[in-house]
Design an enzyme around this catalytic site. Structure first.
Site, mmCIF file in Angstrom:
data_model
loop_
_atom_site.group_PDB
_atom_site.id
_atom_site.type_symbol
_atom_site.label_atom_id
_atom_site.label_comp_id
_atom_site.label_asym_id
_atom_site.label_seq_id
_atom_site.Cartn_x
_atom_site.Cartn_y
_atom_site.Cartn_z
ATOM 1 N N HIS A 1 0.910 -1.202 0.013
ATOM 2 C CA HIS A 1 -0.032 -0.239 0.039
ATOM 3 C C HIS A 1 0.693 1.351 0.137
ATOM 4 C CE1 HIS A 1 -3.777 2.253 1.031
ATOM 5 N NE2 HIS A 1 -2.713 3.132 1.617
ATOM 6 N N HIS B 1 3.348 6.313 -2.102
ATOM 7 C CA HIS B 1 4.082 7.262 -1.403
ATOM 8 C C HIS B 1 5.479 7.003 -1.691
ATOM 9 C CE1 HIS B 1 0.383 8.947 0.306
ATOM 10 N NE2 HIS B 1 0.216 7.521 0.818
ATOM 11 N N LYS C 1 -4.769 10.138 -8.333
ATOM 12 C CA LYS C 1 -4.219 10.231 -7.144
ATOM 13 C C LYS C 1 -4.519 11.668 -6.704
ATOM 14 C CE LYS C 1 -2.329 9.012 -3.057
ATOM 15 N NZ LYS C 1 -2.852 8.162 -2.246
#
Length: 411
Positions: free
Chosen positions: A286, A301, A344
């Site tokens: 994730h 990220h 995003k």
């Protein structure tokens, strides 16, 4: 045959609907509604079509000090997973922070106040002097160790290793527009010799071991499991992770380095379900590789992953809303992008940091401030990281997997 609605009732319903469409009650930040008398979306102040109570209902809690909003698509799942009835056992709760909503407690002072759960002593007193309270580590201690980790990151990129083309910066209110404000890629140049360093190479080997769509179970081959062990082994050789382990060992969180590594492997690589299929996600997938759920990008990220996907033409950089104050790497950027057809809205990431640096800071915050905002200090500048845990299922003695970890503020 559909039952007929009496005319009077229809009129009343119509009046109620019309009244609702003239107010922002329960409509704050909804999408543009062409049938409404007035609007409550983030763009209505610009277009001059807000409802009269928009400012009162939808903006009074707005915090201008926040450089960018929290990525809501990430927190919804984690917040939902934390909804549970007040527990009556210390199973998985040993030395957690005090919570006034709990019927009984498992924190370090519950014996002093006489409000411990019945199984506190049997579950939580197995190691003399051991304190597992998230509040046992002070804010000052977290800021001190984060500065040490920052200085220890010798594998970080140098200024000449990365050339960014940030292009256009937008306001937070524009992030939902999904407009590409930057025609050129974010990365103009990256010195790929960085990727031959052991921790970088081991990290990159992990990125393609996942299916990005949630709801599809992850199944690791023997080689992929070995790659997880290789990554952990390589980062534990670095000064960054040695600093982190030394700090946590001194805090009585881990009795040995092997215990620490085993816990990292579980919390980061342990599989759980975000969709219909068992074992379709993990903290590492994730946060670092990225996922897609309900048509949106979640997680993702990491600057290395971003660069490699952009290089392949799979990532289209749209804009940014925050650029950190650091004049060397690691830096921080909050950006908007399209990942092979999926948007995003807010993707915060360190730029130019080593894999071990990010892994260390996210792990520190998850261990010291699970499910909370973790205040750090990097090169004299403040930074905050937010983590969420995935509560069900758990591993070990009720320990929780990482649901997400990301940068939320520069305040």
């Amino acid at each position: 045959m559909r039952a007929c609605i009496p005319l009077a009732l229809a009129v009343l319903c119509g009046l109620a609907w019309a009244e609702k469409m003239e107010s922002c009650a329960s409509r704050c930040n909804e999408k543009f509604n062409r049938d409404a008398m007035c609007q409550c979306d983030r763009q209505c102040p610009r277009h001059g079509d807000c409802c009269e109570d928009y400012k009162h209902l939808c903006t009074e809690d707005h915090k201008e000090s926040e450089p960018f909003p929290q990525p809501e698509e990430e927190t919804e799942e984690a917040l939902a997973s934390n909804l549970y009835s007040a527990p009556t056992s210390c199973q998985g709760r040993c030395y957690e922070a005090f919570d006034k909503h709990h019927k009984c407690h498992c924190n370090a002072r519950c014996q002093e106040f006489g409000n411990c759960c019945k199984d506190f002593e049997s579950l939580c007193s197995d190691r003399e002097g051991f304190s597992y309270s998230s509040d046992a580590i002070t804010k000052e201690e977290i800021q001190s160790i984060s500065e040490k980790i920052y200085r220890a990151d010798t594998n970080k990129a140098q200024k000449e290793d990365i050339v960014l083309n940030r292009q256009n910066r937008i306001s937070p209110s524009e992030t939902r527009d999904q407009v590409d404000h930057c025609p050129k890629p974010l990365f103009t140049y990256v010195n790929e010799k960085l990727f031959s360093k052991p921790t970088y190479a081991a990290f990159i080997n992990l990125l393609n071991n996942y299916q990005r769509a949630t709801g599809h179970g992850e199944y690791f081959s023997a080689q992929q499991l070995a790659e997880q062990d290789t990554f952990l082994r390589e980062i534990m050789k670095t000064a960054v992770m040695k600093e982190l382990y030394s700090f946590l060992h001194h805090q009585n969180r881990y009795g040995s380095e092997q215990e620490f590594v085993d816990d990292l492997k579980n919390m980061w690589f342990g599989l759980y379900s975000r969709g219909k299929e068992e074992g379709d996600s993990s903290g590492f997938e994730h946060v670092f590789s990225g996922e897609v759920k309900k048509g949106k990008v979640t997680g993702f990220h990491n600057w290395i992953r971003f660069y490699l996907q952009e290089k392949e033409g799979l990532v289209d950089y749209y804009s940014h809303i925050f650029d950190g104050p650091w004049d060397s790497y690691p830096d921080v950027l909050a950006m908007q992008f399209n990942w092979d057809g999926y948007y995003k809205e807010v993707g915060s990431a360190f730029i130019g940091s080593s894999p071990e640096f990010e892994f260390a800071l996210y792990s520190l915050c998850f261990i010291a401030r699970p499910g909370k905002v973790c205040q750090l200090s990097l090169g004299g500048y403040p930074l905050a990281i937010r983590t969420y845990s995935w509560d069900s299922p758990t591993y070990g003695n009720g320990k929780k997997y990482i649901a997400t970890a990301y940068i939320v503020s520069s305040t």
